[in-house]
Design an enzyme around this catalytic site. Structure first.
Site, mmCIF file in Angstrom:
data_model
loop_
_atom_site.group_PDB
_atom_site.id
_atom_site.type_symbol
_atom_site.label_atom_id
_atom_site.label_comp_id
_atom_site.label_asym_id
_atom_site.label_seq_id
_atom_site.Cartn_x
_atom_site.Cartn_y
_atom_site.Cartn_z
ATOM 1 N N SER A 25 5.092 -6.682 8.236
ATOM 2 C CA SER A 25 3.943 -7.443 7.705
ATOM 3 C C SER A 25 4.238 -8.927 7.523
ATOM 4 C CB SER A 25 3.465 -6.843 6.379
ATOM 5 O OG SER A 25 4.525 -6.793 5.446
ATOM 6 N N ASP A 76 3.254 -11.637 -4.091
ATOM 7 C CA ASP A 76 3.165 -10.325 -4.742
ATOM 8 C C ASP A 76 4.563 -9.726 -4.897
ATOM 9 O OD1 ASP A 76 3.842 -9.765 -2.178
ATOM 10 O OD2 ASP A 76 2.162 -8.436 -1.727
ATOM 11 N N HIS A 106 5.483 -10.488 -0.144
ATOM 12 C CA HIS A 106 4.882 -11.258 0.961
ATOM 13 C C HIS A 106 4.840 -12.748 0.618
ATOM 14 C CE1 HIS A 106 3.306 -7.126 1.550
ATOM 15 N NE2 HIS A 106 3.651 -7.399 2.798
#
Lengths: 241, 241
Positions: free
Chosen positions: A12, A185, A188
């Site tokens: 991600s 968070d 990320h």
């Protein structure tokens, strides 16, 4: 001649690279006239799954690949006894998988510049505040210490395989307040965190002779044209009809 | 199978598409698992120069091109008697050049979806505040009325050629305060202006059956995997070694 491309392969951290202030966008902007930035990010993936699909993933890339960033480990390092256990991969297997991915990239594109990127550091407080859905344990599913084990393994594999490494886990922690400045968070990247990674990638590419200065610009730059006779810059070209 | 790509061909509105909040970045993020967004932006170019180099520009693009946005006119519409006179192209020639570019794209990639994008509106006050270097005239080198002439010509050429058009000149002016909200220097797009163009391109691509829903996602999505047996999603894949 096809423009050289830089492929971003990862989890991600890579799939989000074209989000707000993303490091992929910054790279594409940086190389706007000289190289294409190609996104192959797969959120949630660990190296076990990445190694299985790497062949399929690179088969979808056309063109002349000059460099590939490989950024996995954030998911492998998820703790085996917490909410993200299905993503965990033991560190020995993580090393093997990274080696297999490097070997595959070199087979596919001989001479390609491979840059292994470690997972970023983890802000455990951030993970507690932003847990995955259905995780009511109150315990972070990742720790910074665990991410560090994978980051060191990643750097070691890069050295063994003779490829470049970006140790973003160590680099980010040199800045006071990295926890909130670079991680939105706990895991990320914020726009500032993206900026750090972008700059490290630019340095690594420069070191591999893929700097902006080393790559030819595609077509004459407007600033180089003669205002009195701009068309002169295109004397070798035919108008299409 | 190579991922389909969406090529952005144009002037500075395109070359800057991966800048802060850029419409190209947003497109790349939107299609992160299904299409590649390829930048071919040439700041300062008018259609006279673009038509000359279009063949060379597209020859640098590898892969399976599904769609091309073509955004020129902001420079063609520069007034012939002011500071950006060397960029001016008469509107009749602008039409011919756009037609030639469309024909070339269809020859190169039969079946490709071509989307002509008009120049954005011009905020003359903004142009006065941010003149090009060495322009001390105090007069804007572009006017909104002139840009409108080229925008209407662009829409007309699109209809004649049977391709799609995005009339960003008209669309932006529907919003009160468009002058400062969408244009940072009277000509180039703010993040909000980029957002408007991004949304229009997404609509046009959807209309051409290139929506996110219509394009297959590359490799299984993490959210679709079975947490109890995630590897099952990769049963058809071989691990690389």
């Amino acid at each position: 001649m096809v423009r050289p491309s830089i492929v971003l392969f990862g989890d991600s951290i890579t799939e989000e690279a074209f989000g707000e202030g993303g490091w992929g966008s910054s790279l594409a902007n940086h190389y706007s006239r000289s190289a294409d930035v190609v996104l192959r990010g797969y959120s949630g993936y660990n190296t076990r799954w990445a190694a299985r699909v790497a062949g399929r993933a690179v088969a979808t890339v056309a063109g002349a690949v000059a460099a590939v960033t490989v950024c996995f480990g954030a998911n492998d390092a998820a703790l085996p006894d917490r909410a993200s256990a299905p993503q965990h991969v033991p560190v020995a297997e993580y090393r093997d998988n990274l080696r297999a991915i490097c070997a595959m990239l070199h087979r596919r594109w001989p001479g390609v510049v491979v840059i292994l990127v470690t997972p970023p550091p983890v802000d455990e407080d951030g993970r507690r505040r932003y847990p995955y859905a259905h995780d009511y344990s109150g315990l972070p599913e990742r720790t910074n210490a665990a991410a560090g084990v994978y980051a060191r393994a990643c750097v070691e594999v890069a050295r063994q395989c003779g490829v470049r490494a970006i140790d973003i886990w160590s680099r980010m922690q040199k800045f006071p307040g990295w926890e909130k400045a670079f991680l939105r968070d706990g895991l990320h990247l914020t726009p500032c965190g993206n900026r750090v990674l972008f700059e490290e990638v630019v340095f690594a590419l420069k070191d591999a002779n893929l700097s902006l200065e080393a790559l030819p610009a595609d077509l004459p730059l407007f600033g180089d044209m003669d205002p009195k006779d701009p068309a002169k810059s295109f004397d070798d070209d035919e108008r299409v009809d």
